[in-house]
Motif scaffolding. Structure first.
Motif, PDB file in Angstrom:
ATOM      1  N   LYS A  55       0.853  -1.117   0.007  1.00  0.00           N
ATOM      2  CA  LYS A  55       0.142  -0.120   0.033  1.00  0.00           C
ATOM      3  C   LYS A  55       0.822   1.292  -0.087  1.00  0.00           C
ATOM      4  O   LYS A  55       0.597   2.228  -0.647  1.00  0.00           O
ATOM      5  N   GLY A  56       1.986   1.170   0.900  1.00  0.00           N
ATOM      6  CA  GLY A  56       3.011   2.485   0.821  1.00  0.00           C
ATOM      7  C   GLY A  56       3.428   2.581  -0.554  1.00  0.00           C
ATOM      8  O   GLY A  56       3.747   3.791  -0.918  1.00  0.00           O
ATOM      9  N   GLN A  57       3.812   1.576  -1.035  1.00  0.00           N
ATOM     10  CA  GLN A  57       4.241   1.736  -2.557  1.00  0.00           C
ATOM     11  C   GLN A  57       3.396   2.301  -3.445  1.00  0.00           C
ATOM     12  O   GLN A  57       3.696   3.163  -4.363  1.00  0.00           O
ATOM     13  N   GLN A  58       2.244   1.981  -3.509  1.00  0.00           N
ATOM     14  CA  GLN A  58       1.291   2.460  -4.301  1.00  0.00           C
ATOM     15  C   GLN A  58       0.996   4.050  -4.001  1.00  0.00           C
ATOM     16  O   GLN A  58       1.022   4.882  -4.885  1.00  0.00           O
ATOM     17  N   VAL A  59       0.976   4.432  -2.875  1.00  0.00           N
ATOM     18  CA  VAL A  59       0.752   5.796  -2.207  1.00  0.00           C
ATOM     19  C   VAL A  59       2.045   6.611  -2.838  1.00  0.00           C
ATOM     20  O   VAL A  59       1.728   7.732  -3.570  1.00  0.00           O
ATOM     21  N   THR A  60       3.158   6.138  -2.847  1.00  0.00           N
ATOM     22  CA  THR A  60       4.593   6.791  -3.138  1.00  0.00           C
ATOM     23  C   THR A  60       4.503   6.879  -4.705  1.00  0.00           C
ATOM     24  O   THR A  60       4.638   7.971  -4.946  1.00  0.00           O
ATOM     25  N   ASP A  61       4.372   5.676  -5.331  1.00  0.00           N
ATOM     26  CA  ASP A  61       4.515   5.784  -6.789  1.00  0.00           C
ATOM     27  C   ASP A  61       3.581   6.472  -7.411  1.00  0.00           C
ATOM     28  O   ASP A  61       3.805   7.354  -8.566  1.00  0.00           O
ATOM     29  N   ILE A  62       2.472   6.193  -7.200  1.00  0.00           N
ATOM     30  CA  ILE A  62       1.074   6.611  -8.101  1.00  0.00           C
ATOM     31  C   ILE A  62       0.530   7.830  -7.549  1.00  0.00           C
ATOM     32  O   ILE A  62       0.585   9.020  -8.133  1.00  0.00           O
ATOM     33  N   PHE A  63      -0.008   7.844  -5.977  1.00  0.00           N
ATOM     34  CA  PHE A  63      -0.592   9.279  -5.676  1.00  0.00           C
ATOM     35  C   PHE A  63       0.222  10.308  -5.369  1.00  0.00           C
ATOM     36  O   PHE A  63       0.100  11.443  -5.850  1.00  0.00           O
ATOM     37  N   MET A  64       1.545   9.884  -5.116  1.00  0.00           N
ATOM     38  CA  MET A  64       2.658  10.971  -4.568  1.00  0.00           C
ATOM     39  C   MET A  64       3.402  11.407  -6.086  1.00  0.00           C
ATOM     40  O   MET A  64       4.162  12.249  -6.231  1.00  0.00           O
ATOM     41  N   GLU A  65       3.166  10.343  -6.974  1.00  0.00           N
ATOM     42  CA  GLU A  65       3.728  10.604  -8.164  1.00  0.00           C
ATOM     43  C   GLU A  65       5.143  10.627  -8.280  1.00  0.00           C
ATOM     44  O   GLU A  65       6.126  10.895  -8.979  1.00  0.00           O
ATOM     45  N   LEU A  66       5.699   9.814  -7.216  1.00  0.00           N
ATOM     46  CA  LEU A  66       7.369   9.681  -7.023  1.00  0.00           C
ATOM     47  C   LEU A  66       8.025   8.715  -8.005  1.00  0.00           C
ATOM     48  O   LEU A  66       9.169   8.588  -8.118  1.00  0.00           O
ATOM     49  N   ARG A  67       6.935   7.797  -8.694  1.00  0.00           N
ATOM     50  CA  ARG A  67       7.694   6.847  -9.813  1.00  0.00           C
ATOM     51  C   ARG A  67       8.458   7.725 -10.708  1.00  0.00           C
ATOM     52  O   ARG A  67       9.243   7.266 -11.421  1.00  0.00           O
ATOM     53  N   GLU A  68       7.642   8.967 -10.931  1.00  0.00           N
ATOM     54  CA  GLU A  68       8.678   9.909 -11.989  1.00  0.00           C
ATOM     55  C   GLU A  68       9.636  10.908 -11.332  1.00  0.00           C
ATOM     56  O   GLU A  68       9.934  12.041 -12.085  1.00  0.00           O
ATOM     57  N   ALA A  69       9.843  10.776 -10.133  1.00  0.00           N
ATOM     58  CA  ALA A  69      10.619  11.769  -9.647  1.00  0.00           C
ATOM     59  C   ALA A  69      11.982  11.246  -9.501  1.00  0.00           C
ATOM     60  O   ALA A  69      12.345  10.159  -9.803  1.00  0.00           O
ATOM     61  N   PRO A  70      13.098  12.081  -9.090  1.00  0.00           N
ATOM     62  CA  PRO A  70      14.281  11.693  -8.595  1.00  0.00           C
ATOM     63  C   PRO A  70      14.524  10.133  -8.104  1.00  0.00           C
ATOM     64  O   PRO A  70      13.711  10.307  -7.156  1.00  0.00           O
ATOM     65  N   LYS A  71      15.191   9.540  -8.432  1.00  0.00           N
ATOM     66  CA  LYS A  71      15.355   8.354  -7.751  1.00  0.00           C
ATOM     67  C   LYS A  71      15.486   8.152  -6.285  1.00  0.00           C
ATOM     68  O   LYS A  71      15.167   7.646  -5.449  1.00  0.00           O
ATOM     69  N   MET A  72      16.510   9.392  -5.607  1.00  0.00           N
ATOM     70  CA  MET A  72      16.609   9.401  -4.408  1.00  0.00           C
ATOM     71  C   MET A  72      15.328   9.630  -3.632  1.00  0.00           C
ATOM     72  O   MET A  72      15.221   8.990  -2.469  1.00  0.00           O
TER      73      MET A  72
END
Lengths: 84, 212
Positions: free
Chosen positions: A45-62
């Motif tokens: 669930k944390g991965q989904q919120v981070t990658d999709i809701f927060m849009e961090l999948r397309e953010a700097p890797k760090m």
């Protein structure tokens, strides 16, 4: 950019995982398996919120790794404490 | 001759730079943009760290007082926890959709979605207040035992973050209505990221307090 469709699918997955985590408590009697499965669901669930809701999948890797590691490390520490 | 060779090489080198890698690099830089302001992400990390200490402290206290925690958890209403989880996740969905639509310059629809997200967040507030009142009616408060001290401390701290998030999103909505995000939506993205953080914290809180 993450699409509207991807966001809605992610929400569906989050709801499904929430219901599963509430259900596993009723089904799994083995304490170790129960705790590990619940905390694995927390990570997913944390991965989904981070990658999709927060849009961090397309953010700097760090930044993506920082948030994903939070969703992994905190449940892992909790899991270790419960299983000690 | 040497000068001519160097000039030729420089020309071909610069033309290669223009045609091949530069566009890719620009696209990559554009793709790898951090949504919102950098300061907000440091603030989010600080908040997550504080809650991580609470979560770990809760787990340690549970291991030290296993029987008390089991009997105390039985007094909580798991359906209330489930409703709160679903309401926060759904509220987060509408905020995320609102950001996507603002990217597409659909300000009016984006604002509608933001208002819906706030109404859904109100479900969380109502259920949480009902839950507190339910416990108070049973004679349970913050001093009852270690479990309820941590329960009230952590959940009320989270409740205050939800309230703060709602205030931030209301201000962002007013700014969006006034046309503040026509060129740069990073302020809006920062507020949305804060709201998703509040959601992420509850995702850990819910199983820790209600399920395990």
């Amino acid at each position: 950019m993450i699409t509207l469709k991807q966001t809605i699918i992610s929400w569906g997955l989050l709801i499904l995982l929430t219901l599963v985590s509430a259900y596993v408590g009723q089904v799994i009697e083995n304490n170790v398996l129960f705790i590990v499965s619940v905390l694995l669901i927390v990570f997913l669930k944390g991965q989904q919120v981070t990658d999709i809701f927060m849009e961090l999948r397309e953010a700097p890797k760090m930044w993506r790794m920082l948030l994903l590691s939070y969703a992994f490390v905190v449940p892992t520490i909790i899991c270790v404490i419960y299983l000690l | 001759m040497l000068l001519e060779f160097t000039l030729m090489n420089n020309t071909s080198l610069s033309s290669a730079m223009v045609h091949l890698p530069e566009s890719n690099v620009n696209e990559r830089i554009k793709d790898k943009r951090l949504p919102g302001d950098l300061a907000m992400w440091f603030f989010i990390l600080a908040e997550l760290t504080v809650f991580a200490i609470f979560f770990i402290g809760f787990a340690v206290a549970e291991q030290l007082n296993a029987d008390m925690f089991v009997s105390s958890k039985a007094k909580l209403h798991p359906i209330a926890g489930l409703i709160n989880t679903i309401s926060l996740i759904t509220s987060s969905l509408f905020v995320a959709l609102s950001v996507r639509l603002l990217h597409l310059r659909k300000v009016k629809t984006s604002l509608y979605l933001l208002v819906i997200s706030q109404f859904i967040a109100c479900v969380y507030l109502v259920v949480k207040i009902w839950e507190y009142q339910f416990l108070f009616s049973l004679g349970i408060d913050i001093e009852t035992n270690t479990f309820f001290t941590l329960y009230f401390l952590i959940t009320f701290f989270h409740f205050m973050h939800v309230l703060l998030g709602m205030v931030i999103l209301t201000i962002l909505g007013i700014n969006a209505y006034k046309g503040a995000y026509e060129n740069d939506i990073s302020g809006f993205e920062s507020g949305a990221s804060y709201w998703h953080m509040v959601d992420m914290l509850w995702i850990i809180l819910f199983p820790l307090i209600y399920i395990i």
